[in-house]
Design an enzyme around this catalytic site. Structure first.
Site: not given
Length: 343
Positions: A139, A286
């Protein structure tokens, strides 16, 4: 009819024009990167160009970049280090996992540098001598300044689609001199670290996206995104409800806002806002679309109904102030209706 507003950039960023162009060009390159003839050398040149582009974006040497199918495969290398069996150690941000050789105390530590749900940036803990550190910078790349060279880590994992590259390609960054056992063995590609013919189309797209992402970061694009995130956060705080902004005032990704709306389940919020034209998330993307209780929020002290009432709003360079203010208006109105129904 108003167009939809995409506010789920942490799940995946839209494909960059630069990545699309690089991928289209790579489709016409016929050679295998392992072949020594002219066609093979042309394919190899694409791979090495992308390797240099990714290295520049994460602050490492090109030779330290190993292309993989994504961050998950890159992280699997941690399980191939000669340090024994896996031992899970959740932290306040669910970002630490480790391995320890029984009876010897040597460890390999995996650490999430920037949490995808809350946006919180968490520096890794102090390590004992001999411990190996792998950073999850999925990220962080392209959103906040980062350099593998000064991170102190031995390894890092990267995923292309988080910064505008294609899905299904990523990289393991591994410092010179660190020995690992490859997860995939066979032809000896990627300097013997990862066997299998390189995905030159995806790799070319990843390299172009990494270069463009770094250019945006240096140009201050994400500072503007942070301003929009702060506008949204401030606007929602004035709505007069009990909304909790997780991590407010702490070091965070510039685009991420994690909201807890007591009395309004996160998955219900996602569905309501989807119908209203906004794409948001009830946590990490995820878990194959499944909505589960966030271990991250639970570890931070938000449990039960509070943790179940969390959403993640993640902005990007294409997000406008008009879209942010419209989201705040619609979300606040929907929350008021949900509370009235529950009363």
């Amino acid at each position: 009819m108003r167009s939809r507003v995409y506010l789920d950039w942490n799940a995946t960023a839209p494909l960059r024009d630069e990545a699309r162009a690089a991928m289209i060009a790579a489709m016409d390159v016929v050679g295998n990167p392992s072949s020594v003839h002219a066609e093979g050398r042309a394919a190899r040149a694409l791979v090495e160009k992308a390797r240099a582009q990714v290295a520049a974006a994460v602050g490492c040497k090109p030779a330290e970049v190993v292309f993989t199918s994504g961050a998950t495969e890159a992280a699997a290398v941690l399980g191939r280090l000669p340090v024994g069996m896996v031992e899970v150690e959740p932290t306040a941000h669910d970002c630490l996992w480790s391995q320890r050789r029984a009876g010897q105390g040597s460890r390999a530590i995996g650490w999430g540098y920037a949490n995808n749900e809350t946006g919180l940036i968490v520096e890794p803990p102090a390590r004992a001598e001999g411990e190996i550190l792998m950073l999850d910078i999925v990220q962080a790349v392209g959103k906040v300044p980062f350099s593998f060279a000064w991170s102190g880590a031995e390894m890092a994992i990267v995923s292309a689609h988080k910064f505008g590259g294609p899905k299904g390609v990523g990289a393991l960054i591994i410092r010179d001199g660190v020995e690992t056992q490859p997860v995939l063995t066979g032809g000896g590609q990627e300097m013997g670290r990862r066997a299998g013919t390189e995905n030159i189309i995806g790799i070319a797209g990843m390299g172009a996206a990494a270069e463009a992402a770094q250019r945006d970061l240096e140009a201050g694009v994400w500072e503007r995104v942070a301003e929009l995130r702060n506008i949204l956060e401030s606007t929602l705080s004035l709505a007069g409800n009990n909304t909790i902004s997780v991590g407010k005032g702490r070091a965070r990704l510039p685009n991420t806002l994690c909201l807890i709306a007591p009395g309004w389940k996160g998955e219900t919020q996602v569905m309501a806002m989807d119908l209203a034209g906004f794409a948001i998330s009830a946590g990490s993307a995820c878990s194959s679309g499944k909505v589960r209780e966030s271990r991250v929020l639970r570890a931070m002290g938000y449990e039960g109904a509070e943790a179940a009432s969390a959403i993640r709003v993640s902005l990007g360079p294409e997000t406008t102030e008009e879209a942010v203010l419209r989201f705040a208006e619609v979300w606040s109105a929907q929350y008021a209706k949900a509370l009235n129904r529950a009363a």
